[in-house]
Design a protein around this motif. Sequence first.
Motif, PDB file in Angstrom:
ATOM      1  N   ASN A  76       0.832  -1.217   0.000  1.00  0.00           N
ATOM      2  CA  ASN A  76       0.000   0.000   0.000  1.00  0.00           C
ATOM      3  C   ASN A  76       0.865   1.265   0.000  1.00  0.00           C
ATOM      4  OD1 ASN A  76      -2.389  -1.512   0.119  1.00  0.00           O
ATOM      5  ND2 ASN A  76      -2.284  -1.608   2.346  1.00  0.00           N
ATOM      6  N   THR A  77       1.937   1.238  -0.769  1.00  0.00           N
ATOM      7  CA  THR A  77       2.912   2.319  -0.724  1.00  0.00           C
ATOM      8  C   THR A  77       3.280   2.810  -2.117  1.00  0.00           C
ATOM      9  OG1 THR A  77       3.816   1.481   1.355  1.00  0.00           O
ATOM     10  CG2 THR A  77       5.196   2.989   0.105  1.00  0.00           C
ATOM     11  N   LEU A  78       3.363   4.117  -2.224  1.00  0.00           N
ATOM     12  CA  LEU A  78       3.805   4.797  -3.428  1.00  0.00           C
ATOM     13  C   LEU A  78       5.204   5.330  -3.164  1.00  0.00           C
ATOM     14  CD1 LEU A  78       2.748   5.984  -6.234  1.00  0.00           C
ATOM     15  CD2 LEU A  78       2.214   8.052  -4.922  1.00  0.00           C
ATOM     16  N   TYR A  79       6.061   5.288  -4.184  1.00  0.00           N
ATOM     17  CA  TYR A  79       7.442   5.729  -4.024  1.00  0.00           C
ATOM     18  C   TYR A  79       7.793   6.800  -5.051  1.00  0.00           C
ATOM     19  CZ  TYR A  79       7.819   1.327  -1.462  1.00  0.00           C
ATOM     20  OH  TYR A  79       7.616   0.302  -0.576  1.00  0.00           O
ATOM     21  N   LEU A  80       8.792   7.595  -4.704  1.00  0.00           N
ATOM     22  CA  LEU A  80       9.361   8.534  -5.663  1.00  0.00           C
ATOM     23  C   LEU A  80      10.875   8.513  -5.481  1.00  0.00           C
ATOM     24  CD1 LEU A  80       8.636  10.614  -7.878  1.00  0.00           C
ATOM     25  CD2 LEU A  80       8.847  12.388  -6.112  1.00  0.00           C
ATOM     26  N   GLN A  81      11.550   7.862  -6.426  1.00  0.00           N
ATOM     27  CA  GLN A  81      13.002   7.847  -6.426  1.00  0.00           C
ATOM     28  C   GLN A  81      13.479   9.108  -7.128  1.00  0.00           C
ATOM     29  OE1 GLN A  81      15.484   5.599  -5.299  1.00  0.00           O
ATOM     30  NE2 GLN A  81      16.906   7.183  -6.007  1.00  0.00           N
ATOM     31  N   MET A  82      14.293   9.898  -6.438  1.00  0.00           N
ATOM     32  CA  MET A  82      14.759  11.169  -6.988  1.00  0.00           C
ATOM     33  C   MET A  82      16.277  11.141  -7.103  1.00  0.00           C
ATOM     34  SD  MET A  82      12.286  13.808  -4.921  1.00  0.00           S
ATOM     35  CE  MET A  82      13.151  13.557  -3.369  1.00  0.00           C
TER      36      MET A  82
END
Length: 120
Positions: A76-82
């Motif tokens: 249930n997790t959204l990620y943003l790799q920057m």
Amino acid sequence: HVQLVESGGGSVQPGGSLTLSCTTSGYNFGTCGMEWYRQAPGKERELISTITNDGVIKYKGSVQGRFTASRDISKNTLYLQMNSLKTEDTAMYYCAAQAERSGLCLPYKHWGRGTQVTVS
């Protein structure tokens, strides 16, 4: 009761990397679209990435090629790799989830409280 909690922000030097997470609870994750926004001091909140219910991802031009959004439905997790962070990426980063009821996506969003990213 839907909750979105962002984490992973911090301070990095230009060229550095961070991975943000947006963990949800009480939400039928994966049924409707989700988004990443950011808001820099003195500026309006801007949309930087969208992910549709079927996993199609789009990016704002200024982050295309440097940021990668993804999701883990099992967590249930959204990620943003920057990656290749720039000073102009400094902002509060928020995730948003399109509201859902009985499998229908509704025309309003749930928001997290944000996580601060500082690049200097």
